[in-house]
Design an enzyme around this catalytic site. Structure first.
Site, short mmCIF file in Angstrom:
data_model
loop_
_atom_site.label_atom_id
_atom_site.label_comp_id
_atom_site.label_asym_id
_atom_site.label_seq_id
_atom_site.Cartn_x
_atom_site.Cartn_y
_atom_site.Cartn_z
N SER A 38 0.83 -1.21 0.00
CA SER A 38 0.00 0.00 0.00
C SER A 38 0.87 1.26 0.00
O SER A 38 1.72 1.44 0.86
CB SER A 38 -0.90 0.02 1.23
OG SER A 38 -1.83 -1.03 1.19
N HIS A 71 -3.49 -0.09 -4.89
CA HIS A 71 -2.99 -1.34 -5.47
C HIS A 71 -3.40 -1.38 -6.94
O HIS A 71 -4.52 -1.75 -7.29
CB HIS A 71 -3.55 -2.55 -4.72
CG HIS A 71 -3.04 -2.67 -3.31
ND1 HIS A 71 -1.97 -3.49 -2.97
CD2 HIS A 71 -3.41 -2.05 -2.17
CE1 HIS A 71 -1.74 -3.37 -1.67
NE2 HIS A 71 -2.61 -2.50 -1.17
N HIS A 94 -5.64 -9.41 -1.33
CA HIS A 94 -5.64 -9.74 0.08
C HIS A 94 -6.69 -10.80 0.40
O HIS A 94 -7.70 -10.95 -0.30
CB HIS A 94 -5.94 -8.49 0.93
CG HIS A 94 -4.97 -7.38 0.76
ND1 HIS A 94 -5.02 -6.51 -0.32
CD2 HIS A 94 -3.92 -6.98 1.52
CE1 HIS A 94 -4.05 -5.63 -0.21
NE2 HIS A 94 -3.36 -5.88 0.88
N TYR A 96 -8.76 -10.65 2.86
CA TYR A 96 -10.01 -10.01 3.28
C TYR A 96 -10.88 -9.58 2.09
O TYR A 96 -12.06 -9.28 2.28
CB TYR A 96 -9.76 -8.82 4.20
CG TYR A 96 -8.99 -7.67 3.59
CD1 TYR A 96 -9.56 -6.80 2.68
CD2 TYR A 96 -7.66 -7.43 3.95
CE1 TYR A 96 -8.86 -5.74 2.13
CE2 TYR A 96 -6.94 -6.38 3.42
CZ TYR A 96 -7.54 -5.54 2.50
OH TYR A 96 -6.84 -4.51 1.97
N GLU A 97 -10.32 -9.55 0.89
CA GLU A 97 -11.12 -9.19 -0.28
C GLU A 97 -11.99 -10.36 -0.76
O GLU A 97 -12.75 -10.20 -1.72
CB GLU A 97 -10.19 -8.75 -1.42
CG GLU A 97 -9.45 -7.46 -1.11
CD GLU A 97 -8.42 -7.13 -2.18
OE1 GLU A 97 -8.82 -6.62 -3.25
OE2 GLU A 97 -7.22 -7.38 -1.96
N ALA A 124 2.43 -1.91 4.33
CA ALA A 124 2.16 -0.87 5.31
C ALA A 124 1.47 -1.53 6.50
O ALA A 124 0.64 -2.42 6.33
CB ALA A 124 1.26 0.20 4.71
N MET A 230 -2.23 -6.86 7.33
CA MET A 230 -3.18 -7.78 6.72
C MET A 230 -2.64 -8.46 5.46
O MET A 230 -3.42 -8.86 4.60
CB MET A 230 -4.47 -7.01 6.37
CG MET A 230 -5.08 -6.24 7.52
SD MET A 230 -6.44 -5.18 6.97
CE MET A 230 -6.68 -4.16 8.42
N SER A 231 -1.33 -8.59 5.36
CA SER A 231 -0.77 -9.18 4.14
C SER A 231 0.56 -9.85 4.44
O SER A 231 0.92 -10.07 5.60
CB SER A 231 -0.57 -8.09 3.08
OG SER A 231 0.47 -7.19 3.47
N ASN A 254 0.88 4.03 10.95
CA ASN A 254 0.08 4.55 12.06
C ASN A 254 0.51 3.82 13.33
O ASN A 254 1.13 2.75 13.25
CB ASN A 254 -1.42 4.36 11.81
CG ASN A 254 -1.81 2.91 11.71
OD1 ASN A 254 -1.59 2.27 10.67
ND2 ASN A 254 -2.37 2.35 12.77
N HIS A 288 -7.33 4.26 6.10
CA HIS A 288 -6.55 3.84 4.93
C HIS A 288 -5.89 5.04 4.26
O HIS A 288 -4.82 4.91 3.67
CB HIS A 288 -7.46 3.11 3.94
CG HIS A 288 -6.71 2.43 2.83
ND1 HIS A 288 -5.76 1.47 3.05
CD2 HIS A 288 -6.77 2.59 1.48
CE1 HIS A 288 -5.26 1.05 1.90
NE2 HIS A 288 -5.85 1.72 0.93
#
Length: 317
Positions: A38, A71, A94, A96-97, A124, A230-231, A254, A288
């Site tokens: 990201s 992406h 990902h 989650y997609e 990220a 998440m990746s 963050n 995001h």
């Protein structure tokens, strides 16, 4: 990716056949693959302008297509330096997609069949280690894969012997020689006045797409994680199964909120209106948009670090 009865190995061969029939000879058999996370798509701009070829994921058989902002969804083939053939994956799909673990990790198997030796993954993530600041870079030296421990694992099912062994170890997942080169390059390219720092640490994978609760963040921190995202980890598992050398970077975009949620009966809350209470909960909340913005501001340092490390590893620096 369209449904198919083909095995993962057959699908990967179809994708490789497609690419090999189109990629110019001088760019075939890339030595290194770089996965741009990201906000880090600019890494693909580090290759020479000519020769350079781009292919949308949608045109490549069985290749998973990302749906998330930041992406782009394309493979870029080119030369690093003057002689190093490389392939850049601009954006990733990902879990989650709605993708399966096989789909998320499919590109890594394609890279193996293309002849890649080393894979560099970037992402990220949120900082759990309170010594990390937004904009810092962390070099992964270990990970926590709770989903994998629970059985949501990219190697679940019949083993594909063409890629690797049934029970691959992961205690050596993050190549020590590559990490040594990164630290050497960092000292050379980062000016003394910068506030950005390079760390080494542990990445915790979570399924997403929600960001972590405060309690979840504290739990992961207590387990030894320095960042959470998440990746990346499923891709690393498959890369090691395929015998690829792995180098992985996290951009801290963050800081996770670790303080407990205020209790509803706290005396300090009395007399505050709804907007003031909402502001208290909003403090530190991740978005995001800030992930992408942190990627933009750190992009040049990350590009220099990755590019010069690879040039040194492959004998051109």
């Amino acid at each position: 990716m369209a449904s198919t009865n083909l095995s993962v190995l057959e699908q990967a061969h179809e994708a490789v056949d497609f690419l090999n029939s189109r990629v110019p000879e001088g760019l075939q058999k890339p030595k290194v693959a770089v996965v741009c996370g990201s906000g880090l798509s600019g890494l693909a701009d580090t290759v020479q302008a000519d020769p350079r070829m781009e292919y949308d994921y949608a045109s490549i058989p069985h290749f998973p297509r990302p749906t998330v902002a930041g992406h782009a969804g394309k493979l870029v083939f080119g030369l690093l330096g003057q002689k190093i053939p490389a392939v850049f994956m601009v954006g990733r799909a990902h879990y989650y997609e709605g993708n399966s673990m096989d789909q998320v990790t499919f590109p890594i198997r394609v890279f193996k069949l293309l002849g890649v030796d080393t894979v560099v993954l970037t992402n990220a993530a949120g900082g759990l280690n309170q010594d990390y600041d937004v904009g810092d870079i962390m070099l992964l030296n270990d990970h926590i894969f709770l989903a994998g421990l629970a059985g949501v694992h990219p190697l679940r099912g019949p083993n594909v012997d063409d890629f690797g062994v049934r029970f691959p170890p992961l205690s050596d997942a993050y190549d020590l020689d590559l990490r040594r080169h990164v630290h050497q390059v960092w000292k050379e390219i980062i000016p003394s006045q910068t506030t950005r720092r390079l760390h080494e640490g542990v990445y915790a994978f979570v399924g997403g797409p929600t960001y972590e609760t405060r309690a979840e963040s504290r739990m992961l921190q207590m387990m030894g994680a320095d960042v959470v995202g998440m990746s990346t980890v499923p891709e690393i598992v498959v890369a090691r199964h395929c015998g690829l050398r792995v180098l992985a970077f996290t951009l801290v975009t963050n800081s996770a909120v670790l303080a407990p949620v205020p209790r509803g009966d706290e005396q300090l809350l009395q007399g505050k209106d709804a907007s003031e209470l909402s502001a208290m909960l909003e403090e530190g909340k991740a978005t995001h948009e800030e992930v992408l913005e942190a990627g933009r501001t750190a992009a040049l340092d990350m590009q220099q670090l990755v590019t010069r490390t690879l040039l040194r590893v492959f004998g051109q620096a």
